[in-house]
Design an enzyme around this catalytic site. Structure first.
Site, PDB file in Angstrom:
ATOM      1  N   ASP A 161       0.861  -1.182   0.000  1.00 22.60           N
ATOM      2  CA  ASP A 161       0.000   0.000   0.000  1.00 22.60           C
ATOM      3  C   ASP A 161       0.899   1.234   0.000  1.00 22.60           C
ATOM      4  O   ASP A 161       2.010   1.207   0.548  1.00 22.60           O
ATOM      5  CB  ASP A 161      -0.898   0.017   1.238  1.00 22.60           C
ATOM      6  CG  ASP A 161      -2.015  -1.013   1.184  1.00 22.60           C
ATOM      7  OD1 ASP A 161      -2.387  -1.429   0.074  1.00 22.60           O
ATOM      8  OD2 ASP A 161      -2.523  -1.386   2.252  1.00 22.60           O
ATOM      9  N   ASP A 172      -7.091  -1.384  -4.538  1.00 19.25           N
ATOM     10  CA  ASP A 172      -8.148  -0.978  -3.602  1.00 19.25           C
ATOM     11  C   ASP A 172      -9.071   0.062  -4.238  1.00 19.25           C
ATOM     12  O   ASP A 172     -10.283   0.057  -4.008  1.00 19.25           O
ATOM     13  CB  ASP A 172      -7.544  -0.408  -2.319  1.00 19.25           C
ATOM     14  CG  ASP A 172      -6.706  -1.412  -1.555  1.00 19.25           C
ATOM     15  OD1 ASP A 172      -6.947  -2.623  -1.685  1.00 19.25           O
ATOM     16  OD2 ASP A 172      -5.788  -0.978  -0.826  1.00 19.25           O
TER      17      ASP A 172
END
Length: 176
Positions: free
Chosen positions: A122, A138
């Protein structure tokens, strides 16, 4: 399945592949340029690039549950493939084809990270609201959920429009 439906399924897979490649490319850049580095401010006080190895799901839940994520993602992917394969190629279903392909891209992007690395890379952080760090995959999944809700509430689909998902019963004429 007729020729146009096969062509549409091929397009679905192409969208998925392009989406996965873009997601993996951005994660590769994050590893190269952000890992073990200070965060990079894109919009001061609002948006940063910040490296994180996420072993859980959104908001840090279900940490170190790789088997659960792999099984759930596999089920989601199978459901998407089934729906896209059976979905008509009619113009009415174009948005559903696109959303299904993008959902698969998001699921596969994080799935490949979990299989290969045991965590998801991330790197996008909205510091303005202290939102959990996330990635391109995401974004895909979130977009599909939001668009799917809009279609559900404001779309032009009725119950019969999803009959293609039902298993076909044997034709009684063929048995006679």
């Amino acid at each position: 399945m007729n020729l146009s439906a096969k062509k549409m399924f091929f397009i679905d897979l192409l969208i998925t592949i392009i989406g996965v490649l873009f997601d993996q490319f951005t994660k590769h850049l994050a590893v190269l340029h952000l890992k073990d580095q200070a965060p990079v401010s894109l919009i001061p006080g609002a948006l940063e690039l910040r490296y994180l190895e996420n072993r859980g799901a959104a908001f840090g839940i279900l940490q170190n549950q790789k088997i659960f994520f792999v099984l759930m993602t596999s089920l989601i992917l199978l459901a998407c493939i089934y729906a896209l394969w059976r979905m008509p190629a009619a113009r009415k279903y174009t948005m559903l084809h696109i959303l299904g392909a993008i959902l698969m891209a998001g699921a596969l992007g994080n799935f490949f990270d979990r299989i290969r690395l045991d965590y998801v890379v991330d790197f996008i952080y909205i510091s303005l609201i202290d939102f959990p760090i996330f990635n391109v995959a995401d974004i895909y999944v979130t977009f599909v959920c939001a668009a799917g809700l809009c279609l559900a509430f404001f779309g032009h689909f009725g119950e019969k429009d999803f009959d293609f998902l039902k298993r076909r019963k044997p034709d009684s004429k063929k048995e006679a």
